[in-house]
Motif scaffolding. Structure first.
Motif, PDB file in Angstrom:
ATOM      1  N   LYS A 179       0.723  -1.235  -0.035  1.00 30.12           N
ATOM      2  CA  LYS A 179      -0.011   0.041  -0.184  1.00 30.12           C
ATOM      3  C   LYS A 179       0.713   1.312   0.145  1.00 30.12           C
ATOM      4  N   GLU A 180       1.885   1.426   0.815  1.00 31.93           N
ATOM      5  CA  GLU A 180       2.489   2.657   0.875  1.00 31.93           C
ATOM      6  C   GLU A 180       3.419   2.861  -0.341  1.00 31.93           C
ATOM      7  N   LEU A 181       3.937   1.809  -0.867  1.00 33.91           N
ATOM      8  CA  LEU A 181       4.651   1.893  -1.935  1.00 33.91           C
ATOM      9  C   LEU A 181       3.937   2.250  -3.331  1.00 33.91           C
ATOM     10  N   GLU A 182       2.367   1.657  -3.102  1.00 33.62           N
ATOM     11  CA  GLU A 182       1.367   2.021  -4.513  1.00 33.62           C
ATOM     12  C   GLU A 182       1.469   3.650  -4.106  1.00 33.62           C
ATOM     13  N   ASP A 183       0.852   4.108  -3.026  1.00 31.41           N
ATOM     14  CA  ASP A 183       0.522   5.474  -2.931  1.00 31.41           C
ATOM     15  C   ASP A 183       1.755   6.203  -3.447  1.00 31.41           C
ATOM     16  N   LEU A 184       2.846   6.035  -3.088  1.00 30.27           N
ATOM     17  CA  LEU A 184       4.115   6.699  -3.539  1.00 30.27           C
ATOM     18  C   LEU A 184       3.941   7.005  -5.187  1.00 30.27           C
ATOM     19  N   VAL A 185       3.800   5.613  -5.757  1.00 37.04           N
ATOM     20  CA  VAL A 185       3.914   5.740  -7.317  1.00 37.04           C
ATOM     21  C   VAL A 185       2.605   6.503  -7.727  1.00 37.04           C
ATOM     22  N   ILE A 186       1.549   6.631  -7.030  1.00 34.10           N
ATOM     23  CA  ILE A 186       0.322   7.476  -7.548  1.00 34.10           C
ATOM     24  C   ILE A 186       0.604   8.819  -7.270  1.00 34.10           C
ATOM     25  N   TYR A 187       1.250   8.946  -6.200  1.00 36.51           N
ATOM     26  CA  TYR A 187       1.587  10.338  -5.656  1.00 36.51           C
ATOM     27  C   TYR A 187       2.629  11.141  -6.759  1.00 36.51           C
ATOM     28  N   THR A 188       3.562  10.223  -7.229  1.00 35.56           N
ATOM     29  CA  THR A 188       4.687  10.643  -8.019  1.00 35.56           C
ATOM     30  C   THR A 188       4.094  11.007  -9.757  1.00 35.56           C
ATOM     31  N   GLU A 189       3.063  10.133 -10.005  1.00 37.26           N
ATOM     32  CA  GLU A 189       2.467  10.393 -11.230  1.00 37.26           C
ATOM     33  C   GLU A 189       1.773  11.965 -11.275  1.00 37.26           C
ATOM     34  N   SER A 190       1.340  12.281 -10.105  1.00 37.61           N
ATOM     35  CA  SER A 190       0.486  13.704 -10.134  1.00 37.61           C
ATOM     36  C   SER A 190       1.659  14.724  -9.784  1.00 37.61           C
ATOM     37  N   THR A 191       3.021  14.647  -9.410  1.00 35.49           N
ATOM     38  CA  THR A 191       4.094  15.345  -9.349  1.00 35.49           C
ATOM     39  C   THR A 191       4.689  16.122 -10.495  1.00 35.49           C
ATOM     40  N   ASN A 192       4.874  17.551 -10.509  1.00 36.98           N
ATOM     41  CA  ASN A 192       5.484  18.077 -11.615  1.00 36.98           C
ATOM     42  C   ASN A 192       7.002  17.618 -11.556  1.00 36.98           C
ATOM     43  N   PHE A 193       7.605  17.227 -12.787  1.00 36.91           N
ATOM     44  CA  PHE A 193       8.751  16.886 -12.757  1.00 36.91           C
ATOM     45  C   PHE A 193       9.668  18.161 -13.804  1.00 36.91           C
ATOM     46  N   GLY A 194       8.874  19.038 -14.248  1.00 34.39           N
ATOM     47  CA  GLY A 194       9.457  20.066 -14.963  1.00 34.39           C
ATOM     48  C   GLY A 194       9.834  21.166 -14.509  1.00 34.39           C
ATOM     49  N   LYS A 195       9.821  22.080 -15.171  1.00 37.74           N
ATOM     50  CA  LYS A 195      10.203  23.333 -14.488  1.00 37.74           C
ATOM     51  C   LYS A 195       8.827  24.129 -14.291  1.00 37.74           C
ATOM     52  N   ALA A 196       9.020  25.061 -13.293  1.00 34.45           N
ATOM     53  CA  ALA A 196       7.822  25.932 -12.598  1.00 34.45           C
ATOM     54  C   ALA A 196       6.895  26.045 -13.747  1.00 34.45           C
ATOM     55  N   ASP A 197       7.056  26.841 -14.910  1.00 30.28           N
ATOM     56  CA  ASP A 197       6.388  27.348 -15.927  1.00 30.28           C
ATOM     57  C   ASP A 197       6.037  26.263 -17.048  1.00 30.28           C
ATOM     58  N   GLU A 198       6.773  25.079 -16.848  1.00 30.78           N
ATOM     59  CA  GLU A 198       6.632  24.048 -17.793  1.00 30.78           C
ATOM     60  C   GLU A 198       6.514  22.733 -17.305  1.00 30.78           C
ATOM     61  N   SER A 199       5.000  22.440 -17.000  1.00 29.82           N
ATOM     62  CA  SER A 199       4.646  21.240 -16.228  1.00 29.82           C
ATOM     63  C   SER A 199       5.235  20.022 -17.013  1.00 29.82           C
ATOM     64  N   LYS A 200       5.441  18.794 -16.361  1.00 31.77           N
ATOM     65  CA  LYS A 200       6.038  17.706 -17.067  1.00 31.77           C
ATOM     66  C   LYS A 200       5.820  16.628 -16.019  1.00 31.77           C
ATOM     67  N   SER A 201       5.101  15.527 -16.474  1.00 35.81           N
ATOM     68  CA  SER A 201       5.011  14.302 -15.542  1.00 35.81           C
ATOM     69  C   SER A 201       6.207  13.507 -15.609  1.00 35.81           C
ATOM     70  N   ILE A 202       6.374  12.540 -14.818  1.00 38.04           N
ATOM     71  CA  ILE A 202       7.473  11.652 -14.762  1.00 38.04           C
ATOM     72  C   ILE A 202       7.413  10.888 -16.118  1.00 38.04           C
ATOM     73  N   VAL A 203       6.261  10.517 -16.343  1.00 39.36           N
ATOM     74  CA  VAL A 203       6.127   9.571 -17.645  1.00 39.36           C
ATOM     75  C   VAL A 203       6.649  10.027 -18.638  1.00 39.36           C
TER      76      VAL A 203
END
Length: 679
Positions: free
Chosen positions: A474-498
């Protein structure tokens, strides 16, 4: 319109960005003056700089000319070309693409006594982008096509020369930077018995894609001088050492098999020789033209100087040929031109001078390379998204580890089963004071998921994934889901980890034919031996590089390190190799061959390590090295390291062995380290 306004009008953020895009690092009067004297510009009846910038090279040559000569220049950048014309009126400077026949047709000659230039070292990735609104730089494919058209149009080329130029142009790597076709063009513009004089980054000629140019120089030219910027002091804000090369065009294009019998001078200039007006001004402080005085004395083999680290070494061209054969002898282009035959070498290298043994190891019958011995060198793991895949340990028990995520992911504290984590060496800051990396002392972990997926993957996919995968805790699954919704790009240029370039390859569709299940972004490819090494060496080194022994092959090593695994059939074991890699013999080789970065750090890549020269050791020597390696794994000991150097030199020098050699090796390492740090 000033330069900043022009740059912005062309679509750049600034003038500095425009210069970087065009590969513009202008030479400066000191380097230009020295190179002009070194290449005997005063005797040339025709001179060209095909990548002229604002005219430093041509200005230096004009100051030396003894008689009227044809002087031409080409510059692609309109700003630099205009500056050139204002600075040096009367010289025919053509504004345009040097690889274009239309540009070349505007010159006053097709071949020149002296081609003197500082070509643009622009990365190949950049040559497919627009240079500005006018797109003034062609793509790499367009440049190759235009260069082939130029070769076909050159009437002065004989059939053999034309074929060599054509084949090398067709075969140079698509990964090559803009300097490779620039060198080819410069060689085309040089007449028989003429000279080329070129500025280049020190490590450039050793890169795989520059092998084409190394070959061309050795076959078409006699190299006369190579000058090394020992402290990377010639250019401000340039983080690599620079070299100068002068070579004279042969009257006959000959096979490499007959390329022997002469030497060239390799000159190392420390920064202390440089004055405000001249690279060697402090050697001749009372002279009106120090460069001229230095070159005159150099010609007479009579340069006297008290400057420490200034050196002039006579290098045998056979050694350069042997190195080229060793590195590129199996390349397709090389086999087409040389039929794969080895060069005729009149004598093996027998010098007792340690520096020469290291530099000329290719000719020593008692030396081989680590790669040949069965030592595999690679690079550690590159996850492409360390913020997700790396976590730090807080505490652990038998089955689980409590970890903390990265700042990007909120420094969450999670409990993750051990089977989803592997110990990882991430940064140099984690290296121990000893030379052995122990599992128990590492506090970073790699999230390594291979056999489990998100619950949603099981329930929303038509394929029955339960045959292949379990559900993530469960906790690892939640981390994966949380990561998918996190911006890995620049502040003005959103980019998902995928969307990250390095993460996309993790994703794989179901293969019906092979019945292999799909894989998802959070599943790294299976770890290989290069990720779980016997030994490792940091890629960036402030001090002389040290090699570290991994306590076990369970430690994952990051891409900040070069990784080393030993083949089962290799005569070396992990302890004997560990001892050898920490010897001054190896460190001296690294100091002399690796790249120097800004601030004086040494960048050591896998390619440098692979070619490390090694003697063929007897069983007794290998046993001694193993014993020393085990000793070093517990404690660093200078006397033990000296013993390793002693074993190496006794093997090579036989009856001529002297303890002075051991001290000399140590001195080479120390002097080289000091020289690269004194910027």
């Amino acid at each position: 319109m000033d330069n900043e306004d022009y740059a912005k009008a062309e679509g750049f953020q600034s003038e500095s960005q425009r210069k970087k895009r065009l590969g513009q690092v202008f030479t400066g009067h000191r380097i230009a003056k020295f190179l002009a004297h070194l290449s005997q510009a005063e005797k040339a009846l025709s001179i060209i700089d095909p990548m002229a910038g604002s005219g430093d090279m041509i200005a230096a040559c004009l100051n030396m000319l003894e008689k009227k000569s044809i002087v031409n220049a080409i510059e692609i950048d309109s700003v630099a070309s205009e500056a050139f014309s204002k600075r040096i009126p009367g010289v025919n400077v053509v504004q345009g693409n040097a690889f274009d026949k239309a540009t070349l047709s505007k010159l006053d000659s097709q071949v020149y006594d002296l081609v003197i230039t500082n070509p643009p070292y622009v990365r190949y990735q950049e040559t497919v982008k627009e240079a500005g609104k006018n797109s003034i730089i062609d793509s790499s494919a367009q440049i190759r096509k235009k260069l082939l058209n130029v070769i076909e149009s050159r009437k002065e080329l004989d059939v053999e020369s034309r074929n060599v130029f054509k084949l090398l142009t067709e075969e140079y790597s698509g990964l090559a930077d803009l300097a490779v076709p620039s060198w080819l063009l410069s060689c085309l513009l040089c007449k028989e018995s003429g000279r080329i004089a070129v500025v280049l980054p020190e490590s450039w000629i050793s890169r795989d894609y520059a092998g084409i140019i190394h070959y061309l120089l050795l076959r078409l030219f006699d190299i006369e001088y190579v000058v090394e910027d020992l402290n990377a002091a010639w250019f401000k804000n340039v983080q690599v050492k620079t070299s100068l090369l002068v070579a004279k065009r042969k009257k006959k294009i000959d096979s490499l098999k007959n390329c022997n019998g002469y030497t060239f001078k390799k000159i190392s200039l420390p920064k202390e020789t440089m004055s405000k007006e001249d690279l060697v001004g402090n050697i001749y402080p009372d002279s009106k033209n120090a460069s001229a005085d230095f070159v005159n004395q150099l010609t007479l083999n009579n340069v006297n100087s008290s400057f420490k680290n200034l050196s002039i070494i006579h290098k045998k061209i056979e050694n350069e040929v042997a190195r080229l054969y060793e590195k590129h002898g199996k390349s397709k282009w090389f086999l087409k031109l040389e039929e794969g035959k080895s060069p005729i070498i009149s004598e093996k290298h027998q010098s007792t001078d340690v520096l020469e043994i290291i530099e000329n190891y290719a000719l020593n019958e008692h030396l081989t390379s680590l790669e040949t011995l069965g030592v595999f060198i690679g690079q550690g793991l590159r996850t492409g998204a360390n913020d997700f895949f790396y976590v730090s340990k807080i505490k652990s028990d038998k089955d689980n580890i409590i970890v903390k995520t990265s700042k990007r992911l909120g420094e969450q504290v999670l409990t993750i089963p051990r089977r989803y984590l592997k110990k990882v060496l991430k940064n140099q800051s984690e290296l121990p004071d000893t030379l052995t990396i122990k599992d128990s002392e590492l506090n970073n972990f790699l999230i390594y998921i291979q056999t489990a997926v998100l619950n949603t993957e099981l329930t929303t996919t038509e394929l029955d994934l339960a045959k292949f995968y379990s559900i993530l805790p469960k906790e690892l699954e939640d981390l994966v889901i949380y990561t998918e919704s996190t911006n890995f790009g620049k502040a003005d240029e959103s980019k998902s980890i995928v969307e990250l370039t390095a993460v996309k390859p993790n994703i794989r569709e179901y293969n019906i034919r092979k019945n292999t299940p799909p894989r998802f972004w959070y599943m790294l490819p299976a770890l290989t031996k290069r990720h779980l090494p016997d030994l490792l060496i940091p890629r960036v080194n402030n001090n002389s590089p040290c090699s570290y022994l991994c306590e076990s092959n369970e430690i994952v090593v990051d891409a900040n390190f070069s990784t080393i695994r030993i083949d089962d059939k290799c005569s070396l074991n992990r302890y004997s190799l560990f001892a050898l890699l920490n010897s001054n013999w190896v460190k001296a080789y690294f100091e002399m061959n690796a790249s120097i970065m800004g601030g004086g750090a040494l960048k050591l890549e896998a390619a440098h390590i692979k070619k490390t020269p090694m003697p063929l050791f007897s069983e007794g020597e290998l046993l001694s090295l193993t014993t020393i390696g085990k000793q070093l794994s517990n404690k660093i000991c200078e006397s033990a390291l000296e013993h390793v150097d002693r074993i190496i030199l006794k093997n090579l020098q036989k009856q001529s062995f002297s303890e002075k050699g051991v001290a000399q090796l140590k001195k080479i390492v120390s002097n080289r380290r000091i020289a690269r740090k004194r910027k």
